[in-house]
Scaffold this active site. Structure first.
Site, short mmCIF file in Angstrom:
data_model
loop_
_atom_site.label_atom_id
_atom_site.label_comp_id
_atom_site.label_asym_id
_atom_site.label_seq_id
_atom_site.Cartn_x
_atom_site.Cartn_y
_atom_site.Cartn_z
CG ASP A 94 -26.22 -1.70 20.08
OD1 ASP A 94 -25.30 -1.90 20.42
OD2 ASP A 94 -26.74 -2.39 19.01
CG HIS A 102 -30.72 -0.08 17.98
ND1 HIS A 102 -30.33 0.36 16.66
CD2 HIS A 102 -30.01 -0.93 18.43
CE1 HIS A 102 -29.50 -0.39 16.41
NE2 HIS A 102 -29.01 -1.36 17.46
CG ASP A 147 -25.54 -0.22 16.29
OD1 ASP A 147 -24.98 0.14 15.59
OD2 ASP A 147 -25.72 -1.51 16.22
CG HIS A 151 -27.74 -0.24 13.17
ND1 HIS A 151 -29.21 -0.40 12.47
CD2 HIS A 151 -27.31 -1.54 13.56
CE1 HIS A 151 -29.43 -1.56 12.65
NE2 HIS A 151 -28.44 -2.13 13.14
CG HIS A 210 -21.33 -1.60 17.42
ND1 HIS A 210 -22.09 -1.17 18.10
CD2 HIS A 210 -21.91 -2.66 16.70
CE1 HIS A 210 -23.20 -1.52 17.95
NE2 HIS A 210 -23.28 -2.39 16.99
CG HIS A 251 -23.05 -6.09 17.23
ND1 HIS A 251 -23.49 -5.24 16.37
CD2 HIS A 251 -22.28 -7.04 16.51
CE1 HIS A 251 -23.48 -6.02 14.91
NE2 HIS A 251 -22.74 -6.72 15.41
#
Ligand SMILES: [Mn+2]
Length: 298
Positions: free
Chosen positions: A59, A61, A87, A120, A169, A249
């Protein structure tokens, strides 16, 4: 055709992505979309020489700083493949920048960089966790987000390296045969199979491992989402003849976490996640000589 000099500029100066106009971004979305549509739902990547490396990234983000540090590491390690586990957006400060940078890398070296779908990479989740609002603030028109959704819907769900290391993921689906059943199907053909694969695809993006658990149990994350224990994980790996699973995740205090007799590695490559929680080290994984090694981004 997209200009190489334009891609190079994005990759070299990612903080300037915010200054690009929407027509320039459309070029990136469109070119990346064309590439993803030709890929398989389950990517099958081969290393001919065991010494060749693969770097797997969890991830992001919107943590552009960690992503740029990872690009330095990629330049040093010179892997054959780089796999993003999804993500890329939501929560962080540089979500659009991270997404466009990853897409630019994909376009520039499409046989090296791969992006998998995380939970996401979905409009509904982006509505709740920041990216959709961030996008609307910049570009005003919600219809423009269709370019992003098109990318999401064209992404692969998993990558299989030398038929022995599975990357995804979230986690393993309850349907053990899902990976095999989806092999050979292109992302553009997802509608052919979506009806009877929807639950497995959802679980690949959302499920979590849980120590000291037997079987699959319900998850706080939502309907049809599951925690999986060591027994079903071991059975899944044996049935699919797999050595390792690499997933993302979840964030852990050490930056990564091994589960289930070191057959499952969980990584997370964003250090500034949500900004309000205690910072954790960002991690990634490197594969070489059939061995999976977790690393911290320093
Ligand atoms: Mn996730």
């Amino acid at each position: 055709m997209i200009e190489q000099s334009f891609l190079n500029k994005i990759i070299k100066y990612p903080y300037k992505i915010a200054k690009l106009n929407f027509n320039q971004l459309i070029l990136v979305f469109h070119e990346a979309f064309k590439l993803f549509r030709e890929e398989a739902l389950i990517l099958e990547l081969k290393k001919d020489n065991p010494q060749e490396k693969v770097i797997v990234i969890g991830d992001l983000h919107g943590d552009l700083k960690s992503l740029m540090r990872l690009l330095d590491i990629i330049n040093l390690e010179n892997p054959k493949y780089v796999i993003f586990l999804g993500d890329i957006v939501d929560r962080g400060l540089y979500q659009l920048e991270c997404l466009i940078l990853v897409l630019a890398l994909k376009i520039k070296e499409s046989n090296k960089y791969y992006l998998l779908r995380g939970n996401h990479e979905t409009l509904e989740v982006n509505r709740n966790y920041g990216f959709f609002q961030d996008f609307l603030n910049r570009f005003k028109d919600p219809k423009k987000f269709n370019h992003v959704t098109a990318i999401y819907n064209a992404l692969p769900y998993s990558a299989l390296i030398n038929e022995s290391i599975l990357c995804l993921h979230g986690g393993i689906p309850e349907e053990f045969n899902a990976i095999n059943r989806l092999r050979g199907i292109k992302t553009s053909e997802i509608n052919l199979t979506y009806e009877n694969a929807a639950k497995s695809l959802l679980q690949i993006m959302w499920n979590d491992p849980k120590p000291n658990l037997k079987g699959f149990t319900v998850s706080f994350r939502g309907r049809d989402i599951r925690f999986f224990g060591e027994d079903v994980f071991t059975d899944f790996m044996r049935e699919n003849q797999l050595d390792y699973l690499i997933r993302a995740h979840e964030r852990f205090p050490d930056g990564y976490k091994w589960f289930f007799n070191k057959q499952l590695l969980s990584i997370f490559s964003s250090a500034n996640y949500r900004g309000t929680l205690t910072p954790i080290p960002a991690s990634y994984a490197i594969i070489r000589n059939k061995i999976v090694i977790p690393k911290i981004i320093s």
